[in-house]
Design a protein around this motif. Structure first.
Motif, PDB file in Angstrom:
ATOM      1  N   LYS A 161       0.829  -1.211   0.000  1.00 35.39           N
ATOM      2  CA  LYS A 161       0.000   0.000   0.000  1.00 35.39           C
ATOM      3  C   LYS A 161       0.860   1.257   0.000  1.00 35.39           C
ATOM      4  O   LYS A 161       0.444   2.292  -0.512  1.00 35.39           O
ATOM      5  N   PHE A 164       1.207   2.509  -3.347  1.00 40.46           N
ATOM      6  CA  PHE A 164      -0.032   3.109  -3.844  1.00 40.46           C
ATOM      7  C   PHE A 164      -0.215   4.517  -3.273  1.00 40.46           C
ATOM      8  O   PHE A 164      -0.660   5.435  -3.965  1.00 40.46           O
ATOM      9  N   LEU A 165       0.113   4.673  -2.001  1.00 45.32           N
ATOM     10  CA  LEU A 165      -0.073   5.978  -1.352  1.00 45.32           C
ATOM     11  C   LEU A 165       1.170   6.848  -1.457  1.00 45.32           C
ATOM     12  O   LEU A 165       1.085   8.061  -1.422  1.00 45.32           O
ATOM     13  N   GLY A 167       3.172   7.485   0.744  1.00 48.80           N
ATOM     14  CA  GLY A 167       3.296   8.307   1.954  1.00 48.80           C
ATOM     15  C   GLY A 167       2.765   9.713   1.779  1.00 48.80           C
ATOM     16  O   GLY A 167       3.141  10.641   2.496  1.00 48.80           O
ATOM     17  N   GLY A 168       1.865   9.889   0.792  1.00 54.05           N
ATOM     18  CA  GLY A 168       1.335  11.234   0.554  1.00 54.05           C
ATOM     19  C   GLY A 168       2.329  12.168  -0.117  1.00 54.05           C
ATOM     20  O   GLY A 168       2.097  13.361  -0.201  1.00 54.05           O
ATOM     21  N   ASP A 170       4.737  13.931  -3.131  1.00 47.40           N
ATOM     22  CA  ASP A 170       4.481  14.366  -4.500  1.00 47.40           C
ATOM     23  C   ASP A 170       4.790  13.231  -5.445  1.00 47.40           C
ATOM     24  O   ASP A 170       5.746  12.490  -5.228  1.00 47.40           O
TER      25      ASP A 170
ATOM     26  N   ARG B 123       7.478   5.488  10.781  1.00 43.86           N
ATOM     27  CA  ARG B 123       7.644   6.897  11.123  1.00 43.86           C
ATOM     28  C   ARG B 123       6.270   7.529  11.264  1.00 43.86           C
ATOM     29  O   ARG B 123       5.270   6.933  10.898  1.00 43.86           O
ATOM     30  N   LEU B 125       3.783  10.216   9.963  1.00 40.42           N
ATOM     31  CA  LEU B 125       3.534  11.102   8.824  1.00 40.42           C
ATOM     32  C   LEU B 125       2.832  12.344   9.344  1.00 40.42           C
ATOM     33  O   LEU B 125       1.966  12.261  10.208  1.00 40.42           O
ATOM     34  N   PHE B 127       0.772  15.837   8.176  1.00 43.18           N
ATOM     35  CA  PHE B 127       0.033  16.476   7.092  1.00 43.18           C
ATOM     36  C   PHE B 127      -0.712  17.688   7.648  1.00 43.18           C
ATOM     37  O   PHE B 127      -1.050  17.731   8.826  1.00 43.18           O
ATOM     38  N   GLU B 131      -4.158  18.042   2.824  1.00 43.66           N
ATOM     39  CA  GLU B 131      -3.306  17.010   2.213  1.00 43.66           C
ATOM     40  C   GLU B 131      -3.645  15.626   2.751  1.00 43.66           C
ATOM     41  O   GLU B 131      -3.570  14.641   2.034  1.00 43.66           O
ATOM     42  N   ARG B 135      -4.443  12.939  -0.027  1.00 36.60           N
ATOM     43  CA  ARG B 135      -3.358  12.006  -0.355  1.00 36.60           C
ATOM     44  C   ARG B 135      -3.298  10.796   0.545  1.00 36.60           C
ATOM     45  O   ARG B 135      -2.486   9.911   0.335  1.00 36.60           O
ATOM     46  N   TRP B 136      -4.105  10.823   1.598  1.00 38.67           N
ATOM     47  CA  TRP B 136      -4.061   9.708   2.530  1.00 38.67           C
ATOM     48  C   TRP B 136      -5.441   9.090   2.710  1.00 38.67           C
ATOM     49  O   TRP B 136      -5.677   7.950   2.340  1.00 38.67           O
ATOM     50  N   PRO B 139      -7.526   8.174  -0.878  1.00 42.51           N
ATOM     51  CA  PRO B 139      -6.954   7.017  -1.600  1.00 42.51           C
ATOM     52  C   PRO B 139      -6.992   5.739  -0.769  1.00 42.51           C
ATOM     53  O   PRO B 139      -7.225   4.655  -1.296  1.00 42.51           O
ATOM     54  N   ASN B 140      -6.802   5.870   0.516  1.00 37.99           N
ATOM     55  CA  ASN B 140      -6.727   4.715   1.405  1.00 37.99           C
ATOM     56  C   ASN B 140      -8.088   4.015   1.556  1.00 37.99           C
ATOM     57  O   ASN B 140      -8.179   2.785   1.501  1.00 37.99           O
ATOM     58  N   PHE B 143      -8.766   2.360  -1.688  1.00 39.26           N
ATOM     59  CA  PHE B 143      -7.876   1.205  -1.860  1.00 39.26           C
ATOM     60  C   PHE B 143      -8.558  -0.060  -1.334  1.00 39.26           C
ATOM     61  O   PHE B 143      -8.592  -1.097  -2.009  1.00 39.26           O
TER      62      PHE B 143
END
Lengths: 171, 171
Positions: A161, A164-165, A167-168, A170, B123, B125, B127, B131, B135-136, B139-140, B143
């Motif tokens: 995944k 696919f993502l 990690g957000g 660019d 880690r 993340l 945001f 965002e 972006r998370w 899509p997640n 998915f």
């Protein structure tokens, strides 16, 4: 970045198509490493009556660019469905992303209340711009992007995944 | 309906989970018609190291409710992962949708600029809310919803994209 129809369409779709391009790059590397023709992946399907990978990528890019064009009241560029390699599909995604990025935020101001008509085989669907984005464009783009990922995953391409993502990040 | 963070999260996710519930209803009917235990579908995967259908549905509902909770600075209800039937999974989706619908638009006003932290294995993340949604979260959720659909389609359940989109209708 400002919350806007532009942010929720152009940015979401450019990100999704960019990540799909990354996934296809990994597919090409997987075919090279496992020593088979990548065209095998392009013709792969999850069911005999589902579309193969090539068409999933073509349709994902078409729905993204055509949906934003509808919202912006523009004619989108037409992309011929002639790709036969992963490289060509990635070039198509890049063209779709370039088109998306060419649409200024101003073109989508107020798009949430625009009347959008989507002719389908049976009937013409009618939406306001907001519903069109929520219930048609976003689910539809992800339908094809995720199915492309699933076809590759089903065929042993090492993906997770995080690919696919991304990690957000660019694309 | 107004274009807002609420419209682009609560509504998008409630719609996606509602359509997934519809797809699961068709899966149950397919198993009954083809005379096999629906639990076979719940354990189905697209690859040996991918999660089975049950987990795809559980995770889709979790990401939807937890993402909106993060944006709204709320503690989401915890749903135990104990479902063993399609009916129970559909009840879980209904609970997640109820939670989503309980969040008023006011709780998400200004959420686009909130700091969102997502601890992952490796880690954390970080945001801004916008965002995070682009972006998370979106899509997640898709998915897992699309992968659930793809698992069923791969296993011969008669579904088409119209079942996934439901013509943009209310779930």
């Amino acid at each position: 970045m400002k919350f806007s129809m532009h942010a929720m369409s152009v940015d979401v779709f450019a990100n999704a198509l960019g990540n799909l391009s990354w996934v296809l790059e990994k597919a090409a590397a997987s075919a090279a490493q496992r020593k088979f023709d990548p065209a095998v992946l392009l013709a792969a399907r999850l069911a005999p009556d589902m579309l193969p990978l090539t068409r999933q990528v073509q349709i994902a890019s078409d729905i993204a660019k055509n949906s934003v064009a509808r919202l912006a009241v523009q004619d989108p560029p037409r992309l011929e469905n002639t790709e036969t390699t992963i490289e060509q599909l990635r070039a198509r995604l890049a063209r779709a992303i370039d088109y998306l990025r060419s649409i200024p935020a101003s073109a989508l101001e107020g798009a949430e209340t625009r009347d959008i008509k989507v002719p389908t085989g049976e009937r013409t669907l009618e939406f306001k711009g907001l519903e069109f984005l929520q219930r048609w464009a976003i689910p539809n783009v992800f339908f094809h992007v995720v199915t492309a990922y699933d076809i590759l995953r089903h065929n042993g391409v090492e993906l997770g995944k995080a690919d696919f993502l991304r990690g957000g990040r660019d694309p």
